[in-house]
Design a protein around this motif. Structure first.
Motif, PDB file in Angstrom:
ATOM      1  N   PRO A 223       0.813  -1.228   0.000  1.00 29.89           N
ATOM      2  CA  PRO A 223       0.000   0.000   0.000  1.00 29.89           C
ATOM      3  C   PRO A 223       0.842   1.273   0.000  1.00 29.89           C
ATOM      4  N   GLU A 248      -2.977  -6.219   2.369  1.00 38.51           N
ATOM      5  CA  GLU A 248      -3.368  -5.459   1.178  1.00 38.51           C
ATOM      6  C   GLU A 248      -2.267  -5.551   0.132  1.00 38.51           C
ATOM      7  N   ILE A 250      -1.368  -4.511  -3.994  1.00 39.34           N
ATOM      8  CA  ILE A 250      -1.753  -3.684  -5.138  1.00 39.34           C
ATOM      9  C   ILE A 250      -1.069  -4.224  -6.388  1.00 39.34           C
ATOM     10  N   VAL A 260      -6.623  -3.425  -6.388  1.00 45.60           N
ATOM     11  CA  VAL A 260      -6.302  -3.610  -4.974  1.00 45.60           C
ATOM     12  C   VAL A 260      -6.946  -4.911  -4.500  1.00 45.60           C
ATOM     13  N   ARG A 262      -7.292  -7.911  -1.189  1.00 48.46           N
ATOM     14  CA  ARG A 262      -7.080  -8.344   0.196  1.00 48.46           C
ATOM     15  C   ARG A 262      -6.645  -9.795   0.135  1.00 48.46           C
ATOM     16  N   VAL A 283     -10.814  -5.740  -4.008  1.00 52.38           N
ATOM     17  CA  VAL A 283     -11.510  -4.674  -3.274  1.00 52.38           C
ATOM     18  C   VAL A 283     -11.245  -3.318  -3.925  1.00 52.38           C
ATOM     19  N   THR A 284     -10.931  -3.352  -5.221  1.00 50.76           N
ATOM     20  CA  THR A 284     -10.583  -2.112  -5.921  1.00 50.76           C
ATOM     21  C   THR A 284     -11.698  -1.081  -5.830  1.00 50.76           C
ATOM     22  N   HIS A 286     -14.222  -0.853  -3.677  1.00 47.86           N
ATOM     23  CA  HIS A 286     -14.426  -0.360  -2.311  1.00 47.86           C
ATOM     24  C   HIS A 286     -13.337   0.635  -1.923  1.00 47.86           C
ATOM     25  N   ARG A 287     -12.087   0.282  -2.234  1.00 51.29           N
ATOM     26  CA  ARG A 287     -10.989   1.187  -1.908  1.00 51.29           C
ATOM     27  C   ARG A 287     -11.122   2.505  -2.680  1.00 51.29           C
ATOM     28  N   ARG A 288     -11.521   2.398  -3.933  1.00 52.38           N
ATOM     29  CA  ARG A 288     -11.640   3.594  -4.755  1.00 52.38           C
ATOM     30  C   ARG A 288     -12.717   4.525  -4.203  1.00 52.38           C
ATOM     31  N   ALA A 290     -13.865   4.653  -1.112  1.00 51.40           N
ATOM     32  CA  ALA A 290     -13.398   5.225   0.155  1.00 51.40           C
ATOM     33  C   ALA A 290     -12.367   6.323  -0.092  1.00 51.40           C
ATOM     34  N   ARG A 291     -11.470   6.089  -1.049  1.00 48.06           N
ATOM     35  CA  ARG A 291     -10.441   7.081  -1.362  1.00 48.06           C
ATOM     36  C   ARG A 291     -11.066   8.347  -1.941  1.00 48.06           C
TER      37      ARG A 291
END
Length: 682
Positions: A223, A248, A250, A260, A262, A283-284, A286-288, A290-291
């Motif tokens: 990360p 995590e 990438i 991304v 997990r 989880v791309t 979800h991460r995107r 959130a980011r």
């Protein structure tokens, strides 16, 4: 027994092995066969080597239901595709006989991949066992005892083989149905088991590759952006027997969007050839999301800070680009006069060349920014849509910055990888653009308000200076004429009215100039030690109405630091205002008190209450309430404005009580004069 230094002849060992082997290359051409295989198939090495396997062993044309060749072909292709060993059930596969025709044969085959040093699939080893006697014995009850004993042994082996094959099929079905990427590895970290998502993600890039090489081959990063190599990577930790949960990872291959994952991994025991199982959940999205939310929040903080618009926009573009995965971001502002877009700020990821060579300025509808301005909507552009010379990026997104129905500018984000238009990303970027639009509109409103205030103050100062000189002359000449001894009474009366009105107008002009000067910072105080109680008593003594209407409750002495003349103006204004509005039979209350840090002056009256609407405007310049106009009270709406400015210049506050209070109270709070702090002897 050979000597320790003898060179082992592996070809001799292979050919002489007591098991039937045939070796195929990836094109399914026979490259070698063991002597046991030649004996089992009644062929010579010269008849087989160099020939495609299904040409050497064709279908039995007399048996239209023969399924052996098709099953064998499917097994070999599975090994080629999935790089795994495939154990087949017992197959009937007739082989050509020496005298012509075909001999009926039953086989128990296994097909296994063999990899080269670089992980590439080099060969497929086909091991088989002739089980024709076993199959025939089960059909013939008169078979001899030794054949039955052999049959029972084979039956046990076949049962174990079928059970293993069923387990493998069940396991493969289960892992293929899992939405996550699943990879099983041998003790050296080489993949031996894939599911469908894993094959779709990595293809054949991990063929025979140990786990320590996965990071480089798949472009895996931590990360923090560090390459995932070495013994501390999650994959190597799993191979050492650790359980890894939620690491995590990438994946950032060149020219492709980053993903991304997990990662979860654990060692496996009790399964030959399988040492670890690793699963990776994508989880791309979800991460995107959130980011993007974090980015929108950070942009809202940036645009809320004071500072030049150019600096704020530069910080916002850096935030948008770096936090949401873009390689570059630009802001194009609408020039209202020229009706063009101009690039005013931008950000490029460190170490990268600019991704846009668009001309500056851009016309309405020109290129991607101009189209977003024209449509007032988000516009995506991929490499297949770009016109020659418009952009050096492989994808871009333009978001108009709105202000009502107008467009104030356009945010353009560039990517150096292929991108698929994404509704979530578009929606978040649109929210970010709205924050920037609010900031630009607020900045514009503040700039216009400041210009209006400055213009008004300059106008007041100009008019005040132009009026003060003739007013001074009028007052002086009126005073001079009043000194004439033989002036008729009627003329004296008119001169007194002229003098009184000129003085009143002069007072208004002086207040105007004071307010304008203080607002512009041109008026300074002459502070010094004074007694606030004495200032209040002097003001009360100077009023022209019955002083019995004023009730004073003041501390004997309240020392503060201030300009006595200016603070006397404040007290005069508050007293005059209170006496004007109080009822005829009521009194005005005045209190002066202090504590260690604050001096407080309050002036109260029980007259007409202030309405809620007018309460918020009491200290505005030129504001006069409806009652003042209705009752014809003199004034210009400057007294309270000037009083508040004077108090604030002293570091204090002037406030009015709440509209619902039964008594209207004006409260002045000022810092008291601080005594020097005595030094402490050591």
């Amino acid at each position: 027994m050979g000597l320790a230094g003898d060179v082992i002849d592996y070809r001799l060992l292979f050919r002489g092995a007591p098991t039937a082997f045939v070796v195929l290359d990836p094109e399914l051409v026979i490259v070698e066969a063991s002597d046991a295989y030649l004996a089992a198939t009644a062929r010579t090495r010269a008849e087989l080597v160099g020939r495609p396997v299904f040409e050497a062993f064709p279908d039995n044309p007399t048996d239209p239901e023969a399924g052996g060749p098709a099953a064998w072909r499917a097994s070999l292709h599975r090994v080629l595709r999935e790089r795994v060993t495939d154990t087949m059930p017992i197959q009937r596969y007739d082989i050509p006989s020496v005298g012509g025709g075909f001999d009926t044969r039953y086989w128990a085959p296994v097909n296994a991949p063999m990899f080269g040093p670089g992980g590439e699939l080099r060969y497929i080893v086909h091991r088989t066992e002739d089980v024709t006697e076993y199959v025939q014995a089960r059909r013939d009850e008169d078979a001899p005892d030794d054949l039955w004993a052999r049959t029972e042994q084979m039956e046990s082996e076949v049962f174990a083989r079928q059970r293993l094959q069923e387990q493998n099929r069940t396991l493969q079905t289960v892992v293929d149905s899992v939405d996550a990427v699943v990879v099983g590895c041998d003790p050296d970290g080489r993949p031996v088991l894939y599911n469908e998502p894993a094959r779709a993600l990595v293809g054949d890039r991990l063929e025979g590759l140990p786990a320590e090489g996965w990071g480089e081959r798949l472009h895996l990063y931590t990360p923090e952006g560090c390459p995932m190599v070495g013994t501390d990577s999650p994959l190597m930790r799993v191979l050492r027997g650790e359980w890894v949960h939620g690491a995590e990872v990438i994946m950032r291959p060149p020219g492709a969007p980053r993903q991304v994952f997990r990662l979860h991994g654990r060692p496996v025991t009790g399964l030959p050839g399988l040492a670890t199982v690793v699963t990776m959940h994508d989880v791309t999205v979800h991460r995107r999301v959130a980011r993007f939310k974090e980015c929108e929040l950070e942009v809202s903080r940036i645009v809320a800070r004071p500072g030049p618009v150019e600096d704020v926009l530069s910080q916002a573009m850096e935030c948008v680009g770096s936090m949401t995965g873009w390689a570059a971001a630009e802001f194009w502002a609408v020039d209202d006069v020229a009706q063009v877009l101009r690039r005013t700020s931008g950000w490029v990821e460190p170490g990268r060349e600019p991704l846009s060579d668009l001309p500056d300025p851009l016309l309405y509808g020109q290129a991607l920014p101009g189209r977003a301005w024209q449509t007032k909507d988000a516009e995506w552009e991929t490499s297949t849509q770009q016109a020659a010379g418009e952009s050096l990026s492989r994808a871009a997104l333009a978001i108009p910055v709105p202000s009502g129905s107008l467009v104030l500018g356009v945010i353009v984000c560039y990517s150096d990888t292929e991108e698929i238009p994404d509704d979530v990303r578009t929606a978040i970027q649109t929210g970010i653009a709205a924050h920037i639009g609010e900031m630009l509109e607020r900045q514009r409103a503040e700039r216009l308000a400041a210009e209006l205030d400055r213009t008004r103050d300059e106008y007041i100062a100009l008019v005040g200076h132009e009026l003060r000189t003739p007013l001074t002359s009028i007052e002086a000449y009126a005073h001079f004429l009043l000194d004439e001894p033989d002036l008729p009474a009627e003329h004296q009366r008119m001169l007194h009215v002229m003098q009184r009105n000129a003085t009143s107008l002069h007072t208004i002009v002086t207040k105007l100039l004071d307010v304008a000067g203080m607002r512009a910072g041109h008026l300074t105080l002459r502070p010094g030690p004074l007694d606030l109680t004495a200032v209040v008593h002097e003001a009360i003594d100077g009023i022209t109405v019955d002083t019995a209407a004023v009730e004073v409750n003041a501390a004997p002495r309240v020392e503060i630091e201030g300009d006595a003349e200016r603070l006397r103006q404040v007290v005069d204004e508050l007293l005059t205002n209170a006496l004007t509005w109080t009822d005829d039979d009521a009194t005005v209350g005045v209190q002066v008190r202090a504590d260690d840090r604050t001096a407080v002056l309050t002036v109260s009256n029980a007259g007409e209450r202030i309405s809620v609407e007018e309460h918020a405007r009491l200290f505005e310049m030129f504001f006069r309430g409806r009652s003042a106009h209705h009752r014809g009270l003199p004034g210009a709406g400057l007294g309270l404005t000037l009083a508040r400015v004077i108090v604030e210049l002293h570091g204090g506050t002037l406030t009015a009580g709440q509209p619902e209070d039964p008594v209207t109270t004006m409260t002045v709070r000022l810092p008291v004069r601080q005594s020097p702090v005595p030094s402490v002897p050591r």
